[in-house]
Write an enzyme that holds these catalytic residues in place. Structure first.
Site, mmCIF file in Angstrom:
data_model
loop_
_atom_site.group_PDB
_atom_site.id
_atom_site.type_symbol
_atom_site.label_atom_id
_atom_site.label_comp_id
_atom_site.label_asym_id
_atom_site.label_seq_id
_atom_site.Cartn_x
_atom_site.Cartn_y
_atom_site.Cartn_z
ATOM 1 N N LYS A 1 35.018 16.263 32.952
ATOM 2 C CA LYS A 1 36.401 16.509 33.830
ATOM 3 C C LYS A 1 36.457 17.795 34.389
ATOM 4 O O LYS A 1 36.620 18.097 34.824
ATOM 5 C CB LYS A 1 37.159 15.710 33.012
ATOM 6 C CG LYS A 1 38.004 14.799 32.276
ATOM 7 C CD LYS A 1 38.045 13.546 32.809
ATOM 8 C CE LYS A 1 38.572 12.077 32.772
ATOM 9 N NZ LYS A 1 37.465 11.693 31.822
HETATM 10 C C1 LIG Z 1 37.932 10.844 31.751
HETATM 11 C C2 LIG Z 1 36.235 10.252 31.101
HETATM 12 C C3 LIG Z 1 35.193 8.940 31.347
HETATM 13 C C4 LIG Z 1 36.490 8.213 32.585
HETATM 14 O O1 LIG Z 1 36.331 8.877 33.994
HETATM 15 P P1 LIG Z 1 37.516 7.806 34.689
HETATM 16 O O2 LIG Z 1 37.524 8.940 36.294
HETATM 17 O O3 LIG Z 1 38.556 8.050 33.947
HETATM 18 O O4 LIG Z 1 36.620 6.581 34.955
HETATM 19 C C5 LIG Z 1 34.522 9.065 31.427
HETATM 20 N N1 LIG Z 1 33.756 9.353 30.029
HETATM 21 C C6 LIG Z 1 33.941 10.765 29.491
HETATM 22 C C7 LIG Z 1 33.539 10.483 28.595
HETATM 23 C C8 LIG Z 1 35.896 10.726 30.505
HETATM 24 O O5 LIG Z 1 35.966 12.016 29.398
#
Ligand SMILES: *Cc1c(COP(=O)(O)O)cnc(C)c1O
Length: 509
Positions: free
Chosen positions: A124
């Site tokens: 993120k």
């Molecule tokens: C947010 C997240 C995901 C999922 O990503 P999306 O964009 O919501 O599909 C997968 N793995 C981790 C570690 C995340 O933080």
């Protein structure tokens, strides 16, 4: 030009910047306004009205920041230049570590794109370190003088990344809502120890879907909007419902392709597949946009955990959330309603807002919808779905460590498992990059338990032991967290969110 080409998102010319809502009722906006707004007033999500072609071959010599600046300028030429430059600069100023911000590693037959070298040790950060620069510049352009209030629902990783990204950013505040008991101990501790005088965190009773829906509702609550507006405060979102979140995510697909070419994994122009651990469908959708702009991408492998709504959809075209919700060891994928999926359905369903309104009305009323055969076919031409249960996920972590001395977190392991399953079932030998979304140390109890085949240990002990067992160092961001002072604002029922926000940011005089 025949109609079906004219309506396709991929157009050769770079048309003037413009976004439209997937539900077709809100007025189209420029990118700056769309990013500032977050969600569209008709409840839809903003998407670009046309897509430029990527001149990626010209970018092979560029560093990450330079690629990022070019991608954002191409897709959103109306965003203020200073904001774009500042956003791109975050990938080169050391906050993503001393090396590449997104290393492409080789482990066995697969590539692994590590997206967790930022300040919160999850992918993120790739978007949320840049977004505050894009958003404050966009807001200065379309709503000068207003303060921005970010409301964000999190399944764990977005919350901390948003808090870090917006902490002490002038003119912005951020409120994060997370499902009580629905995030890992490390994630919760990370969020509650952010500090900064513009960051707020509250737990919400219910699972992530409940939390996300409640925050969406707060966004579109007219009295709250008005109360805040009276005090010069404007709502926005740092969730991937905000188009500004997806812009920086498109960059790493392009970057990893350039890396694969530079590392001689593929010839320039040959396709690569990506396997993506999927929750809200934001990460993998960014890959779809990169592909639609001409990046040589073959298949996008959409990997789910036991919450396998998407895997079922890609098989039969029925999106059905009428099912048990599981809390798993990959909590950031514990999602039934993947909000960004709406964007894909809009793009592949003829860009028809009315159709999307009908599907989502069905979802609201019957907890399910079904798309036409042609839309399912269009999805299946690019995506494959699959899922991995807890035992198989642990087995992958253990096996990859034993065979390759490479440590996967549970989310990444699910994508790895799916990449292997897909290759075996389809015979598709295309070079495949597994998108790695979190440091294994962020989920140390599960990872350690997978390696040692024991019950999960207490989180802080597991972190230290995992370092010992593997000889890998934990990221700086996760060290010493256990002794930091916490600050939790509240535990709320979903329907209390609006009043709580109003009390904090628009108190009655
Ligand atoms: C947010 C997240 C995901 C999922 O990503 P999306 O964009 O919501 O599909 C997968 N793995 C981790 C570690 C995340 O933080």
């Amino acid at each position: 030009m025949p109609d079906n080409i004219a309506s396709h998102p991929l157009k050769k010319e770079i048309t003037p910047p413009s976004c439209e809502s997937t539900r077709g009722l809100a007025a189209p906006l420029g990118t700056a306004a769309a990013v500032t707004a977050g969600i569209a007033p008709d409840g839809g999500l903003y998407v670009p009205r046309s897509l430029p072609l990527l001149p990626w071959r010209e970018w092979l010599d560029l560093d990450y920041s330079a690629v990022a600046a070019r991608v954002v300028r191409l897709l959103a030429p109306d965003l203020p230049e200073a904001g774009v430059a500042a956003a791109a600069a975050v990938y080169g100023d050391g906050r993503f570590g001393p090396g590449s911000p997104a290393p492409l590693i080789e482990a066995g037959a697969l590539g692994v794109l590590e997206l967790w070298h930022g300040p919160t040790a999850a992918f993120k950060d790739m978007a949320l370190q840049a977004l505050p620069h894009l958003l404050t510049a966009a807001a200065a352009q379309v709503a000068a003088g207003r303060e921005i209030l970010i409301l964000t629902a999190t399944s764990g990783d977005t919350g901390k990344a948003a808090l870090e990204g917006f902490r002490d950013v002038p003119g912005a505040s951020v409120c994060v809502f997370y499902p009580d008991g629905g995030v890992s101990a490390v994630q919760e501790k990370q969020m509650l120890t952010t500090g900064g005088n513009n960051t707020f965190v509250a737990a919400v009773r219910g699972n992530f879907d409940v939390c996300q829906q409640a925050v969406k509702t707060a966004f579109t609550t007219e009295w709250l909007r008005e109360a805040l507006a009276e005090r010069g405060v404007l709502f926005s979102s740092a969730n991937s419902i905000n188009w500004g979140r997806l812009l920086p995510q498109i960059v790493y697909y392009i970057w990893s392709y350039l890396e694969a070419v530079r590392q001689n994994r593929v010839k320039a122009g040959a396709p690569v597949n990506f396997a993506v651990p999927t929750g809200n469908f934001g990460n993998i959708l960014a890959g779809w946009y990169a592909r639609s702009m001409g990046l040589p991408v073959g298949r996008l492998l959409c990997a789910s955990n036991r919450n396998n709504v998407l895997a079922d959809f890609f098989r039969d075209g029925v999106y059905d959330v009428n099912r048990e919700f599981f809390r798993t060891e990959s909590p950031s994928m514990d999602i039934l309603v993947s909000s960004n999926f709406e964007r894909l359905l809009f793009e592949l369903g003829g860009r028809d807002g009315e159709k999307i309104r009908r599907l989502y009305a069905d979802l609201q009323e019957k907890s399910r919808f079904q798309v036409e055969e042609s839309v399912l076919k269009a999805c299946q031409a690019v995506f494959a779905g699959g899922w991995t249960d807890e035992d198989a996920c642990r087995a992958v972590i253990r096996r990859v460590w034993r065979e390759w001395r490479y440590l996967l977190d549970p989310h990444t392991a699910i994508a790895w498992g799916m990449a292997e399953d897909y290759r075996a079932a389809s015979g598709d030998e295309t070079y495949t990059i597994v998108v790695s979304t979190a440091s294994p140390f962020k989920f140390a109890p599960a990872v350690l338990a997978a390696l040692t085949e024991t019950a999960p240990a207490e989180p802080w002990a597991a972190l230290a032991e995992l370092e010992q067992v593997t000889g890998w160092p934990a990221p700086q961001a996760l060290r010493g967290l256990d002794t930091k002072k916490e600050r939790r604002e509240a535990l709320l029922a979903p329907e209390e969110i609006a009043a709580w926000v109003s009390g904090k940011f628009a108190p009655p005089f």
